[in-house]
Design an enzyme around this catalytic site. Structure first.
Site, PDB file in Angstrom:
ATOM      1  N   PHE A   1       0.805  -1.228   0.000  1.00 60.51           N
ATOM      2  CA  PHE A   1       0.000   0.000   0.000  1.00 60.51           C
ATOM      3  C   PHE A   1       0.834   1.271   0.000  1.00 60.51           C
ATOM      4  O   PHE A   1       0.357   2.340  -0.367  1.00 60.51           O
ATOM      5  CB  PHE A   1      -0.943   0.022   1.226  1.00 60.51           C
TER       6      PHE A   1
ATOM      7  N   GLU B   1      -4.810  -4.121  -2.282  1.00 54.39           N
ATOM      8  CA  GLU B   1      -6.270  -3.931  -2.228  1.00 54.39           C
ATOM      9  C   GLU B   1      -6.636  -2.645  -1.474  1.00 54.39           C
ATOM     10  O   GLU B   1      -7.763  -2.179  -1.540  1.00 54.39           O
ATOM     11  CB  GLU B   1      -6.959  -5.149  -1.594  1.00 54.39           C
TER      12      GLU B   1
ATOM     13  N   SER C   1       5.073  -7.085   3.425  1.00 54.43           N
ATOM     14  CA  SER C   1       5.525  -7.392   4.784  1.00 54.43           C
ATOM     15  C   SER C   1       6.324  -8.703   4.833  1.00 54.43           C
ATOM     16  O   SER C   1       6.248  -9.519   3.912  1.00 54.43           O
ATOM     17  CB  SER C   1       4.301  -7.502   5.701  1.00 54.43           C
TER      18      SER C   1
ATOM     19  N   CYS D   1       9.528   1.839   3.747  1.00 61.00           N
ATOM     20  CA  CYS D   1      10.390   0.699   4.078  1.00 61.00           C
ATOM     21  C   CYS D   1      11.814   1.153   4.349  1.00 61.00           C
ATOM     22  O   CYS D   1      12.608   0.405   4.891  1.00 61.00           O
ATOM     23  CB  CYS D   1      10.378  -0.319   2.954  1.00 61.00           C
TER      24      CYS D   1
ATOM     25  N   GLU E   1       9.011  -4.218  13.209  1.00 61.12           N
ATOM     26  CA  GLU E   1       8.829  -3.057  12.329  1.00 61.12           C
ATOM     27  C   GLU E   1       7.522  -2.391  12.760  1.00 61.12           C
ATOM     28  O   GLU E   1       6.460  -3.014  12.708  1.00 61.12           O
ATOM     29  CB  GLU E   1       8.725  -3.518  10.869  1.00 61.12           C
TER      30      GLU E   1
END
Ligand code: NAD
Length: 497
Positions: free
Chosen positions: A150, A177, A227, A282, A382
């Site tokens: 996303f 999505e 992820s 990230c 994370e």
């Protein structure tokens, strides 16, 4: 009634016949902005079949003509830059500056795709034996697919399909999505750029649509960004079906702060790289490692971080936007609570954050922890929110050992005025992208995005020459031509007939 997002199959933007739909929401309001279908098996099959058919002719298109589609696409993306950024802001909540950057970093990869010919050159050795030459050809694989996260709805799809397609492949994209709208607009512009029917397909859904791609015999390569658990799953499942897989995963990026560093630069770069884009990058810096007396700067860091206010995408005073979903917000808040419970010092607590006029948004304020140790969950996980955790060590060697012990290896940076310290760091650190007085060292697309260890599963990385290698295979030709066969004299025309 909100719009229903189409699929893009065989050159048509078509409505799905699915009976499973997902709501797409604006994270600043949590109001619905679209309904997204989970493509049916029949639709998935049609998309892959169309890509398979399109490959037959697309691979024969001259490399310069494939490059010309990318030139036109780059031009269109630039022309629609602001419009794309606005659309992206609607589905991610990103402030305009971040949204424009997201689109721009994608455009840069399209520029690299326009330069495809020079990246597809093989090698030649003449006279490997008497009269024999060996040379290599770089050829496309076939149908490739991409599964995207996303947090960069323009950049990450653009990491994948332009290069794969420029190299002569066809591509099936399954966007996140949570942010499908930007991908649809990218596909429309790609069609306008002259991409033939079937070269790009866009399908929607979640795990079962991804499994369909991973298991389908026509798919040759899988690019994934997301992820850690999903990256591991996709890598193992994709490779077990004999596919080439590159899977980019989560991260915990450390910045080492040496006591000789430029203090103002350290503070402003730490604030921007940890809290910017709500920490949903990230390559965000999520851990600061203060060496020796540098720890005295934490109180000034707290003051500057507190000035960062989240807000709506078009609020010029906002430093960043909301988290992507209520679920993401709840996860970040529970990690903040765990940090407090496990004994870290919460220097700045963003868990009660509100934004005027937007009471239902997924807001989290800037959050700063000091006194963090490596056994705490706020260090180990994370967080993917605007949360920075600070650790303290006495020497550069200790900082290096700490970071090399962390399972992730996406990015890191060191702030120092000492060249020898910087050089030691770049040499010894087990992380794939290193910044020296640069907080988020994302390489431009003529290099590759080279995350290491727990942040990457695969061998060849995104964009740059490595991506071209990922989306192609090498054929080596060994050729001998007999000198005796060269026609001579008056019979020349007969030989050449
Ligand atoms: P995610 O893993 O939840 O989703 C990514 C994609 O995988 C989506 O398209 C989703 O539909 C699909 N997916 C989700 N669950 C699945 C399952 N069980 N099986 C198959 N497919 C599944 O990731 P996200 O929340 O969208 O993105 C955030 C994550 O992405 C963070 O961890 C971030 O660090 C990481 N990320 C990494 C990089 C990098 O280059 N290393 C870049 C950007 C984001």
């Amino acid at each position: 009634m909100t719009q229903s997002v189409p699929l893009y199959i065989d050159g048509e933007f078509c409505q799905s016949k699915s009976d499973q739909w997902i709501e797409v929401t604006n994270p600043a309001t949590n109001q619905s902005i679209a309904q997204l279908p989970c493509a049916t098996d029949e639709e998935m099959e049609r998309a892959i079949n169309s890509a398979t058919q399109a490959f037959v002719s697309w691979k024969q298109v001259a490399v310069s003509d494939r490059a010309r589609v990318m030139f036109k696409y780059q031009h269109l993306l630039k022309e629609h830059h602001d419009e794309l950024a606005q659309l992206l802001s609607q589905e991610t909540g990103k402030i305009t500056l971040d949204a424009k950057g997201d689109v721009w970093r994608g455009i840069e990869v399209v520029e690299q795709a326009a330069n495809i010919a020079s990246n597809m050159m093989g090698e030649t050795v003449e006279n490997v034996a008497s009269d024999i030459d060996t040379y290599s050809l770089i050829q496309p694989l076939g149908v490739c697919c991409g599964i995207t996260p996303f947090n960069f709805p323009a950049m990450i799809p653009l990491w994948m399909f332009p290069l794969a397609i420029a190299a002569g492949n066809t591509f099936v994209l399954k966007p996140s999505e949570q942010v499908p709208l930007t991908s649809m607009r990218l596909a429309e512009l790609f069609e306008q750029a002259g991409a033939p029917k079937g070269v790009l397909q866009v399908v929607h859904g979640g795990k079962s649509q991804v499994d369909f791609l991973l298991e389908h015999s026509a798919i040759r390569a899988v690019s994934f960004v997301g992820s850690v658990p999903v990256a591991q799953y996709i890598y193992h499942r994709g490779t077990s079906y004999n596919k080439r897989v590159q899977a980019f995963a989560g991260a915990k990026n450390h910045m080492v702060v040496m006591p000789d560093a430029n203090k103002n630069q350290v503070i402003s770069n730490l604030v921007g790289s940890s809290v910017g884009a709500a920490g949903q990058r990230c390559m965000a810096i999520s851990v600061a490692v203060f060496v020796g007396s540098a720890k005295e700067w934490i109180s000034d860091l707290q003051v500057e971080m507190a000035k960062m206010k989240p807000g709506a995408w078009n609020d010029e005073g906002a430093a960043y936007g909301p988290l992507i979903s209520q679920q993401a917000k709840e996860r970040v808040l529970s990690l903040i609570e765990e940090g407090k419970a496990q004994g870290a010092v919460c220097e700045l607590d963003g868990s009660q954050c509100q934004v005027d006029g937007l009471p239902d948004g997924n807001w989290v304020g800037p959050t700063l922890f000091s006194g963090v140790t490596t056994d705490m969950s706020i260090y180990q996980q994370e967080i993917f929110g605007p949360v920075l955790v600070c650790l303290e060590v006495e020497t550069l060697e200790e900082a290096i050992a700490l970071i090399n012990n962390n399972p992730y290896g996406n990015g890191t940076s060191i702030f120092t005025a000492n060249g020898a310290a910087a050089r030691k760091y770049q040499h010894e650190i087990q992380v794939g992208q290193v910044g020296i007085n640069v907080p988020i060292p994302v390489p431009l697309p003529f290099f590759s995005f080279t995350g290491w260890r727990g942040s990457f599963y695969g061998d060849l990385h995104a964009y740059g020459k490595q991506a071209v290698r990922f989306y192609t295979e090498t054929k080596t030709v060994t050729a001998r031509w007999f000198e005796d066969d060269i026609p001579t004299g008056p019979n020349l025309s007969i030989h050449l007939r």
